[in-house]
Design a protein around this motif. Sequence first.
Motif, PDB file in Angstrom:
ATOM      1  N   LEU A 132       0.798  -1.229   0.000  1.00 41.36           N
ATOM      2  CA  LEU A 132       0.000   0.000   0.000  1.00 41.36           C
ATOM      3  C   LEU A 132       0.838   1.289   0.000  1.00 41.36           C
ATOM      4  O   LEU A 132       0.450   2.267  -0.648  1.00 41.36           O
ATOM      5  CB  LEU A 132      -0.969   0.007   1.164  1.00 41.36           C
ATOM      6  CG  LEU A 132      -2.382  -0.512   0.839  1.00 41.36           C
ATOM      7  CD1 LEU A 132      -3.250  -0.537   2.080  1.00 41.36           C
ATOM      8  CD2 LEU A 132      -3.048   0.332  -0.247  1.00 41.36           C
ATOM      9  N   PRO A 133       1.971   1.345   0.716  1.00 39.67           N
ATOM     10  CA  PRO A 133       2.762   2.588   0.651  1.00 39.67           C
ATOM     11  C   PRO A 133       3.178   2.959  -0.773  1.00 39.67           C
ATOM     12  O   PRO A 133       3.187   4.133  -1.141  1.00 39.67           O
ATOM     13  CB  PRO A 133       3.981   2.269   1.527  1.00 39.67           C
ATOM     14  CG  PRO A 133       3.479   1.253   2.505  1.00 39.67           C
ATOM     15  CD  PRO A 133       2.528   0.411   1.723  1.00 39.67           C
ATOM     16  N   VAL A 134       3.514   1.963  -1.591  1.00 38.60           N
ATOM     17  CA  VAL A 134       3.899   2.252  -2.974  1.00 38.60           C
ATOM     18  C   VAL A 134       2.678   2.656  -3.789  1.00 38.60           C
ATOM     19  O   VAL A 134       2.734   3.596  -4.588  1.00 38.60           O
ATOM     20  CB  VAL A 134       4.588   1.032  -3.609  1.00 38.60           C
ATOM     21  CG1 VAL A 134       4.918   1.309  -5.080  1.00 38.60           C
ATOM     22  CG2 VAL A 134       5.863   0.691  -2.860  1.00 38.60           C
ATOM     23  N   TRP A 135       1.540   1.964  -3.586  1.00 36.19           N
ATOM     24  CA  TRP A 135       0.323   2.349  -4.297  1.00 36.19           C
ATOM     25  C   TRP A 135      -0.045   3.802  -3.989  1.00 36.19           C
ATOM     26  O   TRP A 135      -0.457   4.549  -4.874  1.00 36.19           O
ATOM     27  CB  TRP A 135      -0.840   1.438  -3.912  1.00 36.19           C
ATOM     28  CG  TRP A 135      -0.735   0.038  -4.410  1.00 36.19           C
ATOM     29  CD1 TRP A 135      -0.768  -1.111  -3.658  1.00 36.19           C
ATOM     30  CD2 TRP A 135      -0.588  -0.398  -5.768  1.00 36.19           C
ATOM     31  NE1 TRP A 135      -0.654  -2.216  -4.460  1.00 36.19           N
ATOM     32  CE2 TRP A 135      -0.544  -1.813  -5.762  1.00 36.19           C
ATOM     33  CE3 TRP A 135      -0.494   0.271  -6.983  1.00 36.19           C
ATOM     34  CZ2 TRP A 135      -0.414  -2.555  -6.926  1.00 36.19           C
ATOM     35  CZ3 TRP A 135      -0.356  -0.476  -8.141  1.00 36.19           C
ATOM     36  CH2 TRP A 135      -0.318  -1.871  -8.112  1.00 36.19           C
ATOM     37  N   ARG A 136       0.104   4.178  -2.745  1.00 36.12           N
ATOM     38  CA  ARG A 136      -0.215   5.557  -2.370  1.00 36.12           C
ATOM     39  C   ARG A 136       0.705   6.535  -3.089  1.00 36.12           C
ATOM     40  O   ARG A 136       0.253   7.569  -3.607  1.00 36.12           O
ATOM     41  CB  ARG A 136      -0.097   5.729  -0.856  1.00 36.12           C
ATOM     42  CG  ARG A 136      -0.292   7.175  -0.417  1.00 36.12           C
ATOM     43  CD  ARG A 136      -0.278   7.303   1.091  1.00 36.12           C
ATOM     44  NE  ARG A 136      -0.367   8.704   1.488  1.00 36.12           N
ATOM     45  CZ  ARG A 136      -0.472   9.128   2.737  1.00 36.12           C
ATOM     46  NH1 ARG A 136      -0.523   8.247   3.723  1.00 36.12           N
ATOM     47  NH2 ARG A 136      -0.539  10.412   3.011  1.00 36.12           N
ATOM     48  N   GLU A 137       1.985   6.206  -3.136  1.00 32.79           N
ATOM     49  CA  GLU A 137       2.947   7.089  -3.797  1.00 32.79           C
ATOM     50  C   GLU A 137       2.625   7.242  -5.279  1.00 32.79           C
ATOM     51  O   GLU A 137       2.761   8.322  -5.855  1.00 32.79           O
ATOM     52  CB  GLU A 137       4.357   6.519  -3.619  1.00 32.79           C
ATOM     53  CG  GLU A 137       5.461   7.435  -4.120  1.00 32.79           C
ATOM     54  CD  GLU A 137       6.848   6.903  -3.821  1.00 32.79           C
ATOM     55  OE1 GLU A 137       7.828   7.547  -4.223  1.00 32.79           O
ATOM     56  OE2 GLU A 137       6.949   5.826  -3.183  1.00 32.79           O
ATOM     57  N   LEU A 138       2.167   6.154  -5.901  1.00 33.78           N
ATOM     58  CA  LEU A 138       1.831   6.207  -7.318  1.00 33.78           C
ATOM     59  C   LEU A 138       0.532   6.940  -7.564  1.00 33.78           C
ATOM     60  O   LEU A 138       0.350   7.576  -8.610  1.00 33.78           O
ATOM     61  CB  LEU A 138       1.721   4.783  -7.881  1.00 33.78           C
ATOM     62  CG  LEU A 138       2.967   3.895  -7.807  1.00 33.78           C
ATOM     63  CD1 LEU A 138       2.670   2.535  -8.420  1.00 33.78           C
ATOM     64  CD2 LEU A 138       4.143   4.552  -8.504  1.00 33.78           C
ATOM     65  N   ALA A 139      -0.403   6.838  -6.615  1.00 36.85           N
ATOM     66  CA  ALA A 139      -1.759   7.351  -6.840  1.00 36.85           C
ATOM     67  C   ALA A 139      -1.946   8.799  -6.428  1.00 36.85           C
ATOM     68  O   ALA A 139      -2.869   9.461  -6.916  1.00 36.85           O
ATOM     69  CB  ALA A 139      -2.762   6.475  -6.094  1.00 36.85           C
ATOM     70  N   GLU A 140      -1.117   9.313  -5.542  1.00 40.86           N
ATOM     71  CA  GLU A 140      -1.343  10.657  -5.018  1.00 40.86           C
ATOM     72  C   GLU A 140      -1.380  11.740  -6.105  1.00 40.86           C
ATOM     73  O   GLU A 140      -2.197  12.659  -6.019  1.00 40.86           O
ATOM     74  CB  GLU A 140      -0.309  10.986  -3.945  1.00 40.86           C
ATOM     75  CG  GLU A 140      -0.686  10.394  -2.584  1.00 40.86           C
ATOM     76  CD  GLU A 140       0.287  10.779  -1.482  1.00 40.86           C
ATOM     77  OE1 GLU A 140       1.481  10.985  -1.801  1.00 40.86           O
ATOM     78  OE2 GLU A 140      -0.138  10.871  -0.324  1.00 40.86           O
ATOM     79  N   GLN A 261       9.467   7.825 -12.706  1.00 38.25           N
ATOM     80  CA  GLN A 261       8.900   7.910 -14.051  1.00 38.25           C
ATOM     81  C   GLN A 261       7.387   7.706 -14.033  1.00 38.25           C
ATOM     82  O   GLN A 261       6.661   8.344 -14.790  1.00 38.25           O
ATOM     83  CB  GLN A 261       9.565   6.885 -14.971  1.00 38.25           C
ATOM     84  CG  GLN A 261      11.008   7.228 -15.289  1.00 38.25           C
ATOM     85  CD  GLN A 261      11.517   6.509 -16.520  1.00 38.25           C
ATOM     86  OE1 GLN A 261      10.849   6.437 -17.531  1.00 38.25           O
ATOM     87  NE2 GLN A 261      12.728   5.977 -16.423  1.00 38.25           N
ATOM     88  N   ILE A 262       6.914   6.825 -13.156  1.00 44.07           N
ATOM     89  CA  ILE A 262       5.467   6.669 -13.015  1.00 44.07           C
ATOM     90  C   ILE A 262       4.864   7.959 -12.465  1.00 44.07           C
ATOM     91  O   ILE A 262       3.807   8.416 -12.907  1.00 44.07           O
ATOM     92  CB  ILE A 262       5.135   5.477 -12.100  1.00 44.07           C
ATOM     93  CG1 ILE A 262       5.582   4.164 -12.762  1.00 44.07           C
ATOM     94  CG2 ILE A 262       3.634   5.413 -11.814  1.00 44.07           C
ATOM     95  CD1 ILE A 262       5.393   2.944 -11.902  1.00 44.07           C
ATOM     96  N   GLY A 263       5.551   8.573 -11.502  1.00 41.01           N
ATOM     97  CA  GLY A 263       5.078   9.846 -10.962  1.00 41.01           C
ATOM     98  C   GLY A 263       5.061  10.939 -12.004  1.00 41.01           C
ATOM     99  O   GLY A 263       4.130  11.756 -12.047  1.00 41.01           O
ATOM    100  N   GLU A 264       6.082  10.964 -12.865  1.00 42.12           N
ATOM    101  CA  GLU A 264       6.130  11.959 -13.940  1.00 42.12           C
ATOM    102  C   GLU A 264       4.939  11.794 -14.872  1.00 42.12           C
ATOM    103  O   GLU A 264       4.315  12.769 -15.292  1.00 42.12           O
ATOM    104  CB  GLU A 264       7.430  11.806 -14.730  1.00 42.12           C
ATOM    105  CG  GLU A 264       7.555  12.788 -15.894  1.00 42.12           C
ATOM    106  CD  GLU A 264       8.796  12.536 -16.732  1.00 42.12           C
ATOM    107  OE1 GLU A 264       8.933  13.185 -17.785  1.00 42.12           O
ATOM    108  OE2 GLU A 264       9.612  11.675 -16.346  1.00 42.12           O
ATOM    109  N   PHE A 265       4.611  10.548 -15.186  1.00 46.44           N
ATOM    110  CA  PHE A 265       3.457  10.285 -16.034  1.00 46.44           C
ATOM    111  C   PHE A 265       2.169  10.728 -15.346  1.00 46.44           C
ATOM    112  O   PHE A 265       1.320  11.395 -15.940  1.00 46.44           O
ATOM    113  CB  PHE A 265       3.389   8.797 -16.364  1.00 46.44           C
ATOM    114  CG  PHE A 265       2.163   8.404 -17.147  1.00 46.44           C
ATOM    115  CD1 PHE A 265       2.164   8.440 -18.525  1.00 46.44           C
ATOM    116  CD2 PHE A 265       1.012   7.994 -16.499  1.00 46.44           C
ATOM    117  CE1 PHE A 265       1.042   8.083 -19.252  1.00 46.44           C
ATOM    118  CE2 PHE A 265      -0.119   7.637 -17.205  1.00 46.44           C
ATOM    119  CZ  PHE A 265      -0.103   7.681 -18.586  1.00 46.44           C
ATOM    120  N   ALA A 266       2.024  10.358 -14.074  1.00 44.40           N
ATOM    121  CA  ALA A 266       0.781  10.638 -13.348  1.00 44.40           C
ATOM    122  C   ALA A 266       0.566  12.129 -13.144  1.00 44.40           C
ATOM    123  O   ALA A 266      -0.569  12.613 -13.177  1.00 44.40           O
ATOM    124  CB  ALA A 266       0.785   9.918 -11.997  1.00 44.40           C
TER     125      ALA A 266
END
Length: 472
Positions: A132-140, A261-266
């Motif tokens: 969940l900590p990683v999912w949160r980081e990706l989803a925020e 890179q996922i954060g950059e996309f999001a």
Amino acid sequence: MAHDDDDDASQGDDLNELLRRLLGGGTDGGQLDPELLSRLSGMNIDPATLQQMMTQMQAAFAGGEEATWEMASRQALQIAGQSDLAVSSAQRSDLDQAFSLANLWLGEATTVPELAQPGGAITRARWVELTLPVWRELAEPVSGSIADAMTAALVEQTGEEFGEVAQGAGRLMRTVGGSLFATQLGQVVGRLSMEVVSGGDVGIPLLPAGHAAILPQNFADFGAGLEIPDDQLALATATRELAHARLFRHAKWLRLDVIAQIGEFARGIRIDVSALEDVASRFDPSSPDELRQLLESGALIPPRSDQQNAALSRLEDVLATVEGWVEVVTADATARLPHADRIAEVVRRRRAVGGPAEKALGSLVGLELRPRRAREAASMWRAITDAVGVAARDALWDYPDLMPTSADIDDPSTLIARLQADAAGTAPEPDEFDDALRQLLAEESGDAPRAAGTDDERDDDPTGTADGGRPV
């Protein structure tokens, strides 16, 4: 005209009072005055619906952002726990043996060091807790876009006369939007926990660094109908999982690079406000299915921008490069298994298709984590291994500037020639004068990063991209 102005002022006072009570709790135990709500009827708001909505919002969102993600965690754990089974001693013993043997086999297939702790069996609920900590980081970043869209819609719909009130409710809207998204994310992650077989099954580093795990319950579902002996399937799965975990543990910069890179996309995602407004105009808090379906379908996320497409292309290349290396190393380590090739093909197809929950996750964040170029990347790694051996191949993960590029996936011949020249000691020495001249010209133009390429800089920059990064 004066009468209209008085009505507007009175209505504004009413909305101010409503928001004050909603945000501050009021002095009456959090209950909202029905008469106060009825006076808002001139704004085309149904008082009964608003009462219900505000009561739910007040209860659900009183805890702020952390409570929002706690809500997502509870949602995911509830779904995971509905059919979750405890790991039996027999399952744990079988998987411990598989991980132990897989670890020995990997020692022959790669120079990437083994993990400090062996892999093991975990339940679905435990997978949720660890990831969940990683999912949160990706989803925020996506959650923030939804919250911004809700705030913008509120300001636009209430009009200029309520601009200050709407702006004052911005914090609440961010919480509301974040809560809606986090709840939906919790549902998707909960369902995903019933599909994933291992920690690296989705392709990104979800488990904490150095952790490898298999979910026995999902592993049993995965093997059903394949007519492959369980011990062979367990060995192949454990080997693949350990290879994935070893790589991300060894190349610490890689984990940061993938997440970044996922954060950059999001962060490039923009929410379709018109679609959100359309649903909001007929939203029934007691029946949130339409909003749930809207979020899950991805309808709120417009087509990708050029910048996002470029970010997605870079991310897909990185994921494919990782997936290709894992595939080659796993194949070499499990070559003695009679069904190794068949297992590899089953895994490859499963990764290419993805399950329902993974597709829902793609709709939710606008990103499907599919390694589209995995076959080409695996062919590249195989060619590199045959040409220069395991040690030289694995050394490419030591620093980010050594990692194969997208062009290398297309045609690895240039990279192989360089590696062979390095091994033979025939690689051309860099021209120090030309390097110094290029650095001087770059500094004069203001394009050169400070102290680019120095050891001190790499120590301070764990991603290894302080020199401006290298496209992958």
